[in-house]
Design a protein around this motif. Sequence first.
Motif, PDB file in Angstrom:
ATOM      1  N   PRO A 180      33.977  40.007  38.972  1.00  0.00           N
ATOM      2  CA  PRO A 180      34.411  41.590  39.307  1.00  0.00           C
ATOM      3  C   PRO A 180      34.708  41.738  40.798  1.00  0.00           C
ATOM      4  O   PRO A 180      35.341  42.896  41.002  1.00  0.00           O
ATOM      5  CB  PRO A 180      32.878  42.105  39.118  1.00  0.00           C
ATOM      6  N   ASP A 181      34.766  40.801  41.678  1.00  0.00           N
ATOM      7  CA  ASP A 181      35.074  41.061  42.942  1.00  0.00           C
ATOM      8  C   ASP A 181      36.463  40.626  43.146  1.00  0.00           C
ATOM      9  O   ASP A 181      37.517  41.413  43.364  1.00  0.00           O
ATOM     10  CB  ASP A 181      34.113  40.317  43.811  1.00  0.00           C
ATOM     11  N   LEU A 182      36.869  39.385  42.919  1.00  0.00           N
ATOM     12  CA  LEU A 182      37.783  38.572  43.211  1.00  0.00           C
ATOM     13  C   LEU A 182      38.882  39.163  44.325  1.00  0.00           C
ATOM     14  O   LEU A 182      40.020  39.576  44.322  1.00  0.00           O
ATOM     15  CB  LEU A 182      38.861  38.955  41.839  1.00  0.00           C
ATOM     16  N   GLY A 183      38.150  39.264  45.402  1.00  0.00           N
ATOM     17  CA  GLY A 183      39.060  39.456  46.908  1.00  0.00           C
ATOM     18  C   GLY A 183      39.017  40.992  46.985  1.00  0.00           C
ATOM     19  O   GLY A 183      39.540  41.625  48.052  1.00  0.00           O
ATOM     20  N   GLN A 198      28.671  46.638  46.036  1.00  0.00           N
ATOM     21  CA  GLN A 198      29.382  45.836  47.082  1.00  0.00           C
ATOM     22  C   GLN A 198      30.705  46.821  47.446  1.00  0.00           C
ATOM     23  O   GLN A 198      31.126  46.769  48.513  1.00  0.00           O
ATOM     24  CB  GLN A 198      29.551  44.629  47.079  1.00  0.00           C
ATOM     25  N   ALA A 199      31.386  47.400  46.311  1.00  0.00           N
ATOM     26  CA  ALA A 199      32.299  48.221  46.582  1.00  0.00           C
ATOM     27  C   ALA A 199      32.349  49.244  47.638  1.00  0.00           C
ATOM     28  O   ALA A 199      33.085  49.647  48.287  1.00  0.00           O
ATOM     29  CB  ALA A 199      32.990  48.629  45.125  1.00  0.00           C
ATOM     30  N   ALA A 205      45.874  44.225  43.163  1.00  0.00           N
ATOM     31  CA  ALA A 205      45.638  42.813  42.142  1.00  0.00           C
ATOM     32  C   ALA A 205      46.336  41.625  43.005  1.00  0.00           C
ATOM     33  O   ALA A 205      45.652  40.475  43.046  1.00  0.00           O
ATOM     34  CB  ALA A 205      45.728  43.107  40.922  1.00  0.00           C
ATOM     35  N   ALA A 206      47.399  41.963  43.343  1.00  0.00           N
ATOM     36  CA  ALA A 206      48.290  40.669  43.702  1.00  0.00           C
ATOM     37  C   ALA A 206      47.875  40.277  45.148  1.00  0.00           C
ATOM     38  O   ALA A 206      47.890  39.206  45.526  1.00  0.00           O
ATOM     39  CB  ALA A 206      49.789  41.074  43.988  1.00  0.00           C
ATOM     40  N   ALA A 207      47.356  41.316  46.161  1.00  0.00           N
ATOM     41  CA  ALA A 207      47.140  40.987  47.250  1.00  0.00           C
ATOM     42  C   ALA A 207      45.541  40.451  47.172  1.00  0.00           C
ATOM     43  O   ALA A 207      45.079  39.777  48.456  1.00  0.00           O
ATOM     44  CB  ALA A 207      46.980  42.514  48.022  1.00  0.00           C
ATOM     45  N   SER A 208      44.592  40.683  46.157  1.00  0.00           N
ATOM     46  CA  SER A 208      43.305  40.402  46.306  1.00  0.00           C
ATOM     47  C   SER A 208      42.844  39.161  45.365  1.00  0.00           C
ATOM     48  O   SER A 208      42.180  38.243  45.950  1.00  0.00           O
ATOM     49  CB  SER A 208      42.322  41.345  45.859  1.00  0.00           C
ATOM     50  N   PHE A 209      43.494  38.643  44.549  1.00  0.00           N
ATOM     51  CA  PHE A 209      43.053  37.924  43.460  1.00  0.00           C
ATOM     52  C   PHE A 209      43.145  36.520  44.159  1.00  0.00           C
ATOM     53  O   PHE A 209      42.463  35.572  43.615  1.00  0.00           O
ATOM     54  CB  PHE A 209      44.024  37.820  42.105  1.00  0.00           C
ATOM     55  N   PRO A 210      44.144  36.198  45.164  1.00  0.00           N
ATOM     56  CA  PRO A 210      44.203  34.688  45.842  1.00  0.00           C
ATOM     57  C   PRO A 210      42.993  34.600  46.509  1.00  0.00           C
ATOM     58  O   PRO A 210      42.349  33.369  46.364  1.00  0.00           O
ATOM     59  CB  PRO A 210      45.244  34.724  46.742  1.00  0.00           C
ATOM     60  N   PHE A 211      42.498  35.473  46.957  1.00  0.00           N
ATOM     61  CA  PHE A 211      41.208  35.505  47.894  1.00  0.00           C
ATOM     62  C   PHE A 211      39.831  35.259  46.853  1.00  0.00           C
ATOM     63  O   PHE A 211      38.919  34.512  47.011  1.00  0.00           O
ATOM     64  CB  PHE A 211      40.718  36.470  48.744  1.00  0.00           C
ATOM     65  N   GLY A 212      39.837  36.041  45.557  1.00  0.00           N
ATOM     66  CA  GLY A 212      39.161  35.835  44.553  1.00  0.00           C
ATOM     67  C   GLY A 212      38.822  34.383  43.946  1.00  0.00           C
ATOM     68  O   GLY A 212      37.955  33.844  43.705  1.00  0.00           O
TER      69      GLY A 212
END
Length: 435
Positions: A74-77, A146-147, A229-236
């Motif tokens: 649920p975080d995924l960056g 955490q959000a 999503a595109a900016a966050s998911f790689p870190f997730g």
Amino acid sequence: MLRKLWALAGADQMMSSVLPRRLFINGTSIFGGEAIARLATALMALVVARFYGLEALGNYGYALALASVLLIVPDLGLHLFVVREIASSASKIPEVFWNVHGLKLGLAATVTAFALSFGELAIADRERRFLFYVLIVRILLQSFSQAVMAVFKALEQMHYIALQQSVNSIVVIAWTAVSLFGGAGLPVLVAGLVAGQVAETLVGWTILHKVLPFLHFKPWNRQEMARIAAASFPFGVTAILLALNLRIDVLVLSRYVPSSILGQFNSAAWFVIAMFLGSSLLMSVLFPKLSRILEQPSGLGSEYVRTLLKNALMFTALSSLVVWVFAPFIIRVAFGPEFSPATHLLRILAPALPLVVLNIVFFYIFAAARRRFVCLATLGFGLVLGTVLSVYLTSRYGATGSATADVVREFAMSSMYLCFLIQGHHARQAGVALL
């Protein structure tokens, strides 16, 4: 309204006397809050071991390992994205906050569906399955909490985070004391983690409503959600690989041994996890400075990295030696005489302690140097190697094989990180010195 918001956030940098005080408060709050929260979770394993025995710790350890991996989904960056976007512009708060929650709701629904299906189809033991469900409820609440914390981080109001986490820990400790006094069962005891998380989440949303009274619901925007999503998911993905590398041993071992043996292994692996949590917490505090120093290759950056690696290796190597020598005493005092057979597992895992810390330091070094591919490649390699070794050695040697696979995996990852460090330009001299 925005001027009032920035005043609350301490953005008036003209007051030079306030800025150091704000930095000190924020640093102390975030470090202390995280330490309190992680300590409460870690101590729950000790309570389970001391008062409920080997099998209970085995079931709890398995459920916690699986839930810890699912926590990342649920975080995924997304939290990192919230901090970065809101810190750069306060006007983005409503749009970023509610679109992130739109993504979170979809991810939380996915986790819930997977957890229910996996629990019914793959977890035969009733107590283990119920513990898994309890911890899933906790991680879903934790994700939304955490959000809110991410907003406080962006506004540099970290004392609110410390307050949330302190309330959580107090509730968990009080629930644990009452459960033990009343002779409650293991599921009731572990439900204290959910109670603490509910309190933390409610406190966070209450504070957020008072700090940002204008934060009303804003309709979701598909284009904005796709951008987030595109900016966050790689870190997730990176975070999921980290979690899987830490927990793959328990997940594999649970398929080959009974809960009592799994409990022995969890008691020994507890020290590895504690070392991982402590080092990651410390590096998260050092990460901003490390990022500034490694922004460009320089002698200062190389010297800083060399000193960091040297001190980390010296301290953890000494700690590893102490753990190896006094393993019987440590296990008996921490978990009780019933766990004495875990001594040989702790001695096998002792050499992994400095390697775990080194790998965390390496991870943050390459993240600060913006070499994300190195982190992804090394973590992916470690996951594949660790899974293959765990399955092969555990199927033949049980918990001993699983512990051996952990040491080999951590050593291989350290070697790979070191090769990348020597090959690069940011801290080549530090890598050669460590080699």
